[in-house]
Design an enzyme around this catalytic site. Structure first.
Site, PDB file in Angstrom:
ATOM      1  N   ASP A   1       0.865  -1.168   0.000  1.00  0.00           N
ATOM      2  CA  ASP A   1       0.000   0.000   0.000  1.00  0.00           C
ATOM      3  C   ASP A   1       0.911   1.231   0.000  1.00  0.00           C
ATOM      4  OD1 ASP A   1      -2.160   1.699  -0.003  1.00  0.00           O
ATOM      5  OD2 ASP A   1      -3.220   0.731   1.638  1.00  0.00           O
TER       6      ASP A   1
HETATM    7  C1  BGC Z   1      -5.031   3.301   0.381  1.00  0.00           C
HETATM    8  C2  BGC Z   1      -5.213   2.325  -0.767  1.00  0.00           C
HETATM    9  C3  BGC Z   1      -5.179   3.072  -2.067  1.00  0.00           C
HETATM   10  C4  BGC Z   1      -3.863   3.807  -2.147  1.00  0.00           C
HETATM   11  C5  BGC Z   1      -3.662   4.537  -3.455  1.00  0.00           C
HETATM   12  C6  BGC Z   1      -3.819   4.156   0.184  1.00  0.00           C
HETATM   13  O1  BGC Z   1      -3.731   5.156   1.138  1.00  0.00           O
HETATM   14  O2  BGC Z   1      -4.938   2.569   1.581  1.00  0.00           O
HETATM   15  O3  BGC Z   1      -6.420   1.624  -0.619  1.00  0.00           O
HETATM   16  O4  BGC Z   1      -5.340   2.198  -3.136  1.00  0.00           O
HETATM   17  O5  BGC Z   1      -3.787   4.732  -1.095  1.00  0.00           O
HETATM   18  O6  BGC Z   1      -4.442   5.651  -3.574  1.00  0.00           O
END
Ligand code: BGC
Length: 731
Positions: free
Chosen positions: A277
């Site tokens: 993530d």
């Molecule tokens: C979130 C993800 C997301 C990613 C990209 C993160 O902060 O937890 O679910 O896909 O950001 O935007």
């Protein structure tokens, strides 16, 4: 004539070819083998830096370095939504030595240009075909803009509405969650984008509902509750996964070899890649398992994280770690293989670049908006109706109150690429269009913004309410109150909205509360004082039109709750599938499992939702009184619509095993079916219930189906009352 037929046939072929080209899926057989050979050949040509480049995912915005794309040091990008910008990076990568196409990712969570209800709202429809269509159109629009990978579906199960991200999931239940996960995965990929099952795993169980917090999940619960939707998503073809931010039982998910490698790849045979993530690899330092980024990179890669999202950690350290002999190049090769595999299966090596001129024509098509409207209708849940809806003939004036009734420009579902062409209908206009000409509809925002933190003209709103026959107050959560990093401990209406609601009720006029929230709120006061509550989880582009359809009776509500609504925050987690206790609740009696100051049950239970029709259940039956452990039975029940309108009912099937080797939940959803029943009609609704689906996991994660008696409950919510029994016998 013959010529015309040939032309029609050719057109049909072209259309099929175009849609076949759109859909993405895992290739099989010789095609898949051919891909592995192409990967081998490519890997042999790649330098270590080029390999690491394939694992480096960076995003549009400050710090984005297109030179890295040109030099083959970046294999994936994210947050690009404007087709011309996507074309520019696609051109840049073709200047790189090996010209390996970019995978282009985006959080197309509930829409791209056409917006559908929030995922929790889509789940509320209990209509997998419709949910699949919503994902399909999202995927199609995103892929028409050049995006080929979405960071969705989020399949985290959560029983904690304090967690702001409940809106991205399908609620509290493993079965509903799995059905929705599979539908969304299929839809997106049919629409042309690879999916990401996220967040692997346990993010929905963060303690106290506080975002990014620790999760402790017993193995049996991990397998019974949290893992099934992931499995369903992979079985439906999800091509990638995203690791969670949280620690799971003491090990950060981003470095969890047991989950990422042993389970996901080993046991489940997942062939796609896993991304971290946002920055979660460098966060391994803060979790306290790495001294520095180099160690974090090493631990993540060796645990099974293939791609580094927005961390620059692999980019900065991985090659050096390999050269120092701390990371075997084979491990890097494996990660690269998985990334390339997805790129090949996606067809990226053969796809043309995005055509910015063509993209706008594919946005907000009639067909997509129709699905958005239907999804918003079916995703709205009528929680309460004291005989006030649909709006009666005697009502001659309606006061619509609340800024949310009119869309704000900066809302999340404004078209990110600016490609959409049509405006969103405000609720007052939608009501005017649907109500008879002699009914006046006035609008007062009352609040400065959707967030509801400040009054605009409070008095004007109250005057409008007092002068009307019926008040429609559209309130809820918006802005910073929902989504990621929006955990809350108080689940009332944010800001001054409760005060507003009480003032509206004090006018003595009947109040219909329309809620647009990102999670279940605590609605005790409202449930006692307003005349009706229509819950929506932000309906998207057609949300307000759908609300007007329901309020005016053009559409008979059919949404059902995917999550229990608590009476108070102190009850959380409150969910329908709890285990029995040794001291079942006896209200008012001490030493039974009760609260001194609150009831046990939720305010509105899982599966609940009213209709303008009344449904009856009778004659539950099973095709056999007993079945072997490898068998199945047919369960049927007669469901009637006793009027006064045609309607849709979500027929739900729950099981319980009252006596087993370990304590089993009081209810477990095993199947459901959304049926349309005309006024006065009765239908027999049939389910196939397989013994194999009636087991549970033990403390080692092994799945066990135990012989014995089962109760099968059938009804329109988790309180389903009609029951029939079946026993499971050893063959
Ligand atoms: C979130 C993800 C997301 C990613 C990209 C993160 O902060 O937890 O679910 O896909 O950001 O935007």
């Amino acid at each position: 004539m013959a010529l015309r037929l040939v032309a029609a046939f050719l057109l049909l072929c072209l259309a099929t070819a175009a849609s076949a080209q759109q859909a993405v899926s895992w290739k099989t057989g010789r095609e898949a083998q051919g891909i592995e050979r192409r990967i081998d050949a490519l890997l042999r040509r790649m330098t270590l830096e080029e390999k690491v480049g394939q694992l480096h995912l960076s995003g549009r915005g400050e710090g984005f370095d297109v030179e890295q794309v040109r030099s083959g040091a970046m294999g994936a990008v994210m947050n690009f939504v404007v087709p011309a910008e996507i074309l520019a990076v696609q051109k840049a990568v073709r200047e790189s030595r090996l010209r390996i196409p970019l995978i282009i990712g985006l959080d197309a969570v509930h829409g791209f240009s056409t917006y559908f209800p929030l995922p929790l709202g889509q789940a509320s429809s209990w209509n997998p075909e419709l949910i699949e269509k919503a994902a399909y159109w999202t995927g199609r629009e995103a892929s028409a803009a050049g995006v080929n990978w979405t960071f969705a579906p989020m399949v985290d199960i959560s029983r904690d509405p304090r967690w702001g991200r409940t809106l991205e999931g399908a609620g509290e239940d493993a079965y509903l969650g799995s059905v929705v996960a599979a539908a969304r995965t299929r839809g997106y990929q049919r629409g042309g984008v690879a999916t990401t099952a996220k967040h692997f795993v346990g993010y929905g169980a963060v303690e106290g509902g506080r975002d990014y917090n620790t999760a402790w999940i017993p193995t049996s619960q991990l397998f019974d509750l949290h893992l099934p939707p992931f499995k369903a998503s992979f079985e439906a073809g999800a091509m990638t996964a995203m690791a969670a931010f949280n620690t799971l039982n003491g090990v950060p998910a981003t470095a969890h070899r047991g989950m990422l490698t042993d389970l996901l790849r080993g046991k489940w045979g997942f062939r796609g890649f896993v991304t971290s993530d946002f920055g979660s690899i460098t966060e391994l330092r803060l979790h306290g398992i790495a001294r520095d980024d180099a160690e974090a990179a090493r631990k993540a890669l060796l645990a099974g994280i293939d791609m580094d999202m927005m961390g620059d950690v692999y980019h900065n350290h991985l090659a050096a770690e390999v050269r120092a002999g701390r990371v075997p190049v084979k491990a890097v090769d494996e990660a690269v293989r998985r990334v390339l595999r997805v790129k090949f299966h996606l067809g990226l090596f053969d796809r043309p670049d995005v055509d910015p001129a063509a993209a706008p024509k594919l946005m907000q098509t009639e067909a997509a908006r129709e699905v958005a409207l239907q999804a918003a209708r079916e995703g709205a849940i009528l929680l309460k109706n004291a005989d006030i809806l649909p709006i009666r003939e005697g009502v001659k004036s309606v006061a619509v109150i609340g800024a949310m009734a009119v869309p704000e420009d900066e809302r999340v579902w404004t078209d990110p690429a600016g490609l959409g062409r049509r405006a969103i209908t405000p609720l007052p206009d939608a009501l005017r269009e649907r109500l008879p000409k002699d009914v006046s509809v006035t609008f007062e925002p009352a609040l400065t913004k959707n967030c509801g933190t400040e009054f605009a003209d409070r008095e004007a709103a109250i005057r409008a309410a007092a002068a009307s026959d019926l008040v429609v107050a559209m309130l809820g959560e918006d802005c910073e109150f929902m989504g990621e990093a929006a955990s809350r401990t108080k689940l009332g209406l944010p800001g001054v909205q409760q005060e507003l609601l009480e003032a509206l009720v004090a006018t003595g006029k009947p109040v219909v509360l329309v809620l647009a929230t990102g999670r279940p709120l605590v609605l005790g006061w409202a449930s006692e004082h307003v005349s009706a509550i229509l819950q929506t989880f932000h309906g998207g582009t057609e949300g307000r039109a759908a609300i007007a359809d329901i309020l005016t009776g053009r559409y008979n509500p059919s949404g059902r709750l995917p999550m229990s609504f608590p009476r108070s925050v102190g009850q959380i987690p409150v969910y329908y599938g709890g285990l029995p206790t040794g001291r079942p609740a006896r209200p008012g009696e001490r030493y039974s499992s009760v609260y001194m100051d609150e009831r046990n049950e939720p305010l509105y239970p899982f599966g609940h939702g009213l209709s303008y029709s009344r449904f009856t259940y009778s004659s539950p039956r099973v095709s056999a009184a007993s079945m072997p452990l490898n068998g199945a039975v047919d369960v049927s029940v007669d469901v009637g619509n006793s009027g006064p309108r045609d309607g849709q009912e979500v027929v739900q099937l729950y099981i319980r095993q009252p006596v087993a080797g370990r304590s089993r939940p009081l209810r477990e959803l095993k199947s459901f079916s959304k049926v349309t029943l005309r006024n006065g009609e009765t239908k027999t609704v049939r389910f196939r219930l397989a013994a194999a689906a009636m087991g549970a996991h033990d403390d080692r994660g092994a799945y066990v189906v135990e012989p014995g008696q089962f109760e099968i409950y059938l009804g329109g919510s988790s309180r389903a009352a009609v029951m029939v029994k079946v026993s499971l016998a050893k063959p």
